[in-house]
Design an enzyme around this catalytic site. Sequence first.
Site, PDB file in Angstrom:
ATOM      1  N   LYS A 203      31.203  42.874  45.391  1.00 35.94           N
ATOM      2  CA  LYS A 203      31.938  43.611  46.425  1.00 35.94           C
ATOM      3  C   LYS A 203      33.420  43.365  46.212  1.00 35.94           C
ATOM      4  O   LYS A 203      33.874  42.216  46.186  1.00 35.94           O
ATOM      5  CB  LYS A 203      31.524  43.118  47.814  1.00 35.94           C
ATOM      6  CG  LYS A 203      32.333  43.741  48.954  1.00 35.94           C
ATOM      7  CD  LYS A 203      31.800  43.326  50.307  1.00 35.94           C
ATOM      8  CE  LYS A 203      32.621  43.951  51.427  1.00 35.94           C
ATOM      9  NZ  LYS A 203      32.061  43.690  52.753  1.00 35.94           N
TER      10      LYS A 203
HETATM   11  C1  5RP Z   1      35.661  39.942  53.256  1.00 35.97           C
HETATM   12  C2  5RP Z   1      34.657  40.963  53.594  1.00 35.97           C
HETATM   13  C3  5RP Z   1      34.515  41.209  55.033  1.00 35.97           C
HETATM   14  O1  5RP Z   1      33.835  40.158  55.579  1.00 35.97           O
HETATM   15  C4  5RP Z   1      33.942  42.525  55.409  1.00 35.97           C
HETATM   16  O2  5RP Z   1      32.595  42.671  55.039  1.00 35.97           O
HETATM   17  C5  5RP Z   1      34.819  43.622  54.912  1.00 35.97           C
HETATM   18  O3  5RP Z   1      34.470  44.853  55.409  1.00 35.97           O
HETATM   19  P1  5RP Z   1      35.622  45.924  55.719  1.00 35.97           P
HETATM   20  O4  5RP Z   1      36.828  45.553  54.915  1.00 35.97           O
HETATM   21  O5  5RP Z   1      35.045  47.236  55.248  1.00 35.97           O
HETATM   22  O6  5RP Z   1      35.862  45.897  57.192  1.00 35.97           O
HETATM   23  O7  5RP Z   1      34.061  41.528  52.732  1.00 35.97           O
HETATM   24  O8  5RP Z   1      36.357  40.316  52.121  1.00 35.97           O
END
Ligand code: 5RP
Length: 288
Positions: A203
Amino acid sequence: MADLDDIRDGDNFGLNTPADTSAFYLKGMRNASWGIKNRMSRIFNKDSGRTVMLAFDHGFLMGPTSGLERIDLNIAPLAEEADCLMGCRGMIRSSIPAENSKPICLRTDTGTTILTEMNHNVLISEEDAIRLNVSCMAAMLSVGDADTEATTIANFSRLVDIGQKYDIPVMGVTAVGKDMARDSRYFGLASRVCAENGASIVKTYYTEGFENVVAACPVPIVIAGGKKLPELDALDLCYKAINCGASGVDMGRNVFQSAKPLAMMKAVKGVVHDGLTPAEGFQMFNDL
Ligand code: 5RP
């Protein structure tokens, strides 16, 4: 003991149909175990090869931030539209109905809310991940940050060992080191370090030159949405990432902070799975 008096010889061996030896449909997974592939195929749609994960793991760091005040009211109703739910164990147990059949990506490293120490988080036990019947475990990897990189890589390696032991894929969440530029060079490095350390999913964040980040990462990449944007811009972000080869999104704030979270989920799915342009997705959002 089974009856022995009517054993019928098999006569349907499909001799003209060779066994399917084609590669698994997801990048970098050909040599993964059956259990990892099975869990990955719960997360990634088999037709599009992509996923729309709904992230609501923010609370361990941000508390009841806008849109996450009540997970039972704000997130649970969106679950049907998500391909996968990403959250922390306390919120999943307390606020997501156990009848939920969507795969869970469990945020396994949580800890202090003090921003500068966020990456000294601790891993939960594998027993608890298994009790929650998770399809994936996620942990942050803070690449390029002298204070936290070693800790997060050690955490992450332990998580991958656990994942390999029980055939549970691990998602590496790339953190932005405080002195690092948020560019494709950095995200390319961070994504690659996740993959090198055994991530099955990475991610990260979309940036200019993202096609290089995706190309150099041998496993599926999903993007975070980041801070709330106007809906059309968020759909544009998804579209650009997919066009660069991303395998989907793991989006939070741009969904649950939207004025119409369910409509936004559907529009994001339209862009990710059905090839809608941002304008078409936005039209869908407005029409719902
Ligand atoms: C940290 C993460 C966050 O916890 C979260 O899942 C991010 O989601 P978004 O930016 O779409 O609100 O990944 O880096």
